[in-house]
Design an enzyme around this catalytic site. Structure first.
Site, PDB file in Angstrom:
ATOM      1  N   SER A 166       0.849  -1.197   0.000  1.00 30.44           N
ATOM      2  CA  SER A 166       0.000   0.000   0.000  1.00 30.44           C
ATOM      3  C   SER A 166       0.882   1.242   0.000  1.00 30.44           C
ATOM      4  CB  SER A 166      -0.878   0.010   1.248  1.00 30.44           C
ATOM      5  OG  SER A 166      -1.477   1.274   1.390  1.00 30.44           O
ATOM      6  N   TYR A 179      -2.133  -0.538  10.220  1.00 29.72           N
ATOM      7  CA  TYR A 179      -2.141  -0.858   8.785  1.00 29.72           C
ATOM      8  C   TYR A 179      -0.848  -0.360   8.128  1.00 29.72           C
ATOM      9  CZ  TYR A 179      -4.126  -1.215   4.020  1.00 29.72           C
ATOM     10  OH  TYR A 179      -4.365  -1.525   2.708  1.00 29.72           O
TER      11      TYR A 179
HETATM   12  P1  NAD Z   1     -11.559  -6.167   0.173  1.00 26.64           P
HETATM   13  O1  NAD Z   1     -11.936  -5.981   1.596  1.00 26.64           O
HETATM   14  O2  NAD Z   1     -12.493  -5.792  -0.916  1.00 26.64           O
HETATM   15  O3  NAD Z   1     -11.144  -7.694  -0.081  1.00 26.64           O
HETATM   16  C1  NAD Z   1     -10.385  -8.428   0.831  1.00 26.64           C
HETATM   17  C2  NAD Z   1     -10.744  -9.900   0.667  1.00 26.64           C
HETATM   18  O4  NAD Z   1      -9.941 -10.647   1.589  1.00 26.64           O
HETATM   19  C3  NAD Z   1     -12.219 -10.208   1.013  1.00 26.64           C
HETATM   20  O5  NAD Z   1     -12.803 -10.982  -0.007  1.00 26.64           O
HETATM   21  C4  NAD Z   1     -12.130 -10.984   2.323  1.00 26.64           C
HETATM   22  O6  NAD Z   1     -13.138 -11.978   2.466  1.00 26.64           O
HETATM   23  C5  NAD Z   1     -10.756 -11.617   2.217  1.00 26.64           C
HETATM   24  N1  NAD Z   1     -10.192 -11.946   3.542  1.00 26.64           N
HETATM   25  C6  NAD Z   1     -10.238 -11.176   4.655  1.00 26.64           C
HETATM   26  N2  NAD Z   1      -9.657 -11.837   5.675  1.00 26.64           N
HETATM   27  C7  NAD Z   1      -9.233 -13.024   5.188  1.00 26.64           C
HETATM   28  C8  NAD Z   1      -8.581 -14.143   5.763  1.00 26.64           C
HETATM   29  N3  NAD Z   1      -8.235 -14.161   7.062  1.00 26.64           N
HETATM   30  N4  NAD Z   1      -8.319 -15.215   4.986  1.00 26.64           N
HETATM   31  C9  NAD Z   1      -8.687 -15.215   3.664  1.00 26.64           C
HETATM   32  N5  NAD Z   1      -9.313 -14.185   3.066  1.00 26.64           N
HETATM   33  C10 NAD Z   1      -9.583 -13.106   3.828  1.00 26.64           C
HETATM   34  O7  NAD Z   1     -10.135  -5.434   0.033  1.00 26.64           O
HETATM   35  P2  NAD Z   1      -9.457  -4.754  -1.230  1.00 26.64           P
HETATM   36  O8  NAD Z   1      -9.716  -3.309  -1.150  1.00 26.64           O
HETATM   37  O9  NAD Z   1      -9.748  -5.506  -2.454  1.00 26.64           O
HETATM   38  O10 NAD Z   1      -7.911  -4.953  -0.841  1.00 26.64           O
HETATM   39  C11 NAD Z   1      -7.121  -6.005  -1.341  1.00 26.64           C
HETATM   40  C12 NAD Z   1      -5.671  -5.746  -0.931  1.00 26.64           C
HETATM   41  O11 NAD Z   1      -5.239  -4.486  -1.419  1.00 26.64           O
HETATM   42  C13 NAD Z   1      -5.458  -5.694   0.585  1.00 26.64           C
HETATM   43  O12 NAD Z   1      -4.210  -6.246   0.901  1.00 26.64           O
HETATM   44  C14 NAD Z   1      -5.452  -4.226   0.882  1.00 26.64           C
HETATM   45  O13 NAD Z   1      -4.771  -3.935   2.063  1.00 26.64           O
HETATM   46  C15 NAD Z   1      -4.731  -3.712  -0.341  1.00 26.64           C
HETATM   47  N6  NAD Z   1      -4.942  -2.285  -0.636  1.00 26.64           N
HETATM   48  C16 NAD Z   1      -6.188  -1.775  -0.863  1.00 26.64           C
HETATM   49  C17 NAD Z   1      -6.320  -0.411  -1.151  1.00 26.64           C
HETATM   50  C18 NAD Z   1      -7.666   0.196  -1.411  1.00 26.64           C
HETATM   51  O14 NAD Z   1      -7.720   1.415  -1.654  1.00 26.64           O
HETATM   52  N7  NAD Z   1      -8.711  -0.571  -1.388  1.00 26.64           N
HETATM   53  C19 NAD Z   1      -5.203   0.409  -1.211  1.00 26.64           C
HETATM   54  C20 NAD Z   1      -3.965  -0.127  -0.960  1.00 26.64           C
HETATM   55  C21 NAD Z   1      -3.848  -1.481  -0.693  1.00 26.64           C
END
Ligand code: NAD
Length: 283
Positions: A166, A179
């Site tokens: 991130s 985070y």
């Molecule tokens: P999201 O919440 O839409 O999806 C996360 C998925 O992970 C969900 O389907 C959830 O069921 C699954 N999950 C949660 N805990 C789990 C576990 N213990 N075991 C297995 N699966 C599990 O999140 P997103 O926004 O798609 O983010 C995906 C990645 O990108 C993450 O690592 C997040 O930190 C990173 N990220 C997101 C953003 C953003 O703006 N959304 C920015 C930077 C980084």
């Protein structure tokens, strides 16, 4: 000279943890569009199977949904067995499960004189339960699946791992210390493991997404009442030189590049995909 393409990804098996999430779905679509067979590994089994079935139909692709908890090694090992039986040996891994929690978020950006009677809004009010949960999900939740799902790559002496970091891994964002620290540790681990596995053919890289409006940050960047940007949302757009939030599909190109043989001499790097946020000092 060979034609430049993602053809080497065609027919390979890729596991993506958290693959049923917003960013995950976009990356799964990118992978199947170049012919990769995908196993969506997610805690939410129902959603994983539903997404896999929809994507299989839409792209006429091989995509399955498998339940596992990235924090439990036995559950990951059971998922690996199932994936091996259905799809064969795993050649690619995306560690996508991760996220933040309101329990690990301070209410104020900075502690000011006027807040001293309300320390619960600051660092001092953070609940360790939330801190532990967020740190475990992002760091241990990257480490454990890598331990389990790279075993086939080790036998093949070839494989590629992509971690999802991130923007806050470079400079911590206010309000979200757990985070930020966890994602900084993902960058550090990406470098460490890249070195450790470099001589056995496994590459380890990461992408660092900038700002996308998704489930995990909606409560921070949108104003519940108006539906417009919150003050924090506005601050993000102002500090992103391209002047907008990203779309999850913006991560597809950098991710496929790092997974594919196009980056065969690249390991241990983190690519920011952030509209210029990381390059901008704000002035
Ligand atoms: P999201 O919440 O839409 O999806 C996360 C998925 O992970 C969900 O389907 C959830 O069921 C699954 N999950 C949660 N805990 C789990 C576990 N213990 N075991 C297995 N699966 C599990 O999140 P997103 O926004 O798609 O983010 C995906 C990645 O990108 C993450 O690592 C997040 O930190 C990173 N990220 C997101 C953003 C953003 O703006 N959304 C920015 C930077 C980084």
């Amino acid at each position: 000279m060979n034609k430049i393409s993602f053809d080497d990804l065609n027919g390979k098996v890729c596991v993506i943890t958290g693959g049923a999430g917003v960013i995950g779905v976009s990356l799964v679509k990118a992978l199947v569009s170049v012919g990769t067979k995908v196993a969506i590994v997610d805690l939410n089994e129902e959603l994983a199977k539903q997404v896999a079935s929809e994507i299989s139909k839409e792209f006429n692709a091989v995509c399955i949904g498998v339940k596992a908890n990235v924090l439990e090694k036995e559950s990951l090992e059971a998922a690996k067995e199932e994936i091996n039986q259905i799809l064969g040996p795993i050649e690619l891994l995306i560690n996508g499960a991760g996220g933040n929690s309101p329990m690990a978020t301070t209410q104020v950006e900075q502690l000011e004189e006027g807040d001293l009677d309300h320390l619960e809004k600051s660092f001092y009010g953070l609940q360790m339960e939330g801190f532990d949960k967020v740190f475990a999900l992002n760091f241990k939740g990257t480490l454990l699946p890598t331990m389990v799902f790279t075993k086939d790559m080790l036998h093949a002496r070839k494989g590629s791992v992509l971690n999802i970091s991130s923007m806050n891994s470079y400079h911590p964002l206010t309000k979200i210390p757990a985070y930020s620290a966890a994602k900084a540790s993902v960058n550090n681990f990406t470098e460490w493991l890249a070195v450790h596995l470099a001589k056995v053919g496994i590459r380890v890289n990461a992408v660092a997404p900038g700002f996308f409006i998704t489930n995990q940050n909606r409560f921070l960047v949108l104003d519940e009442k108006t539906g417009g940007y919150s003050a924090r949302g506005n601050k993000i757009v102002t500090n992103t030189p391209m002047g907008k939030f990203g779309d999850p599909d913006d991560l597809q190109g950098a991710s496929l590049y790092l997974l594919s043989d196009l980056s065969s001499f690249v390991t241990g790097i983190v690519i920011p995909v952030d509209g210029g946020f990381n390059a901008y000092s704000g002035v």
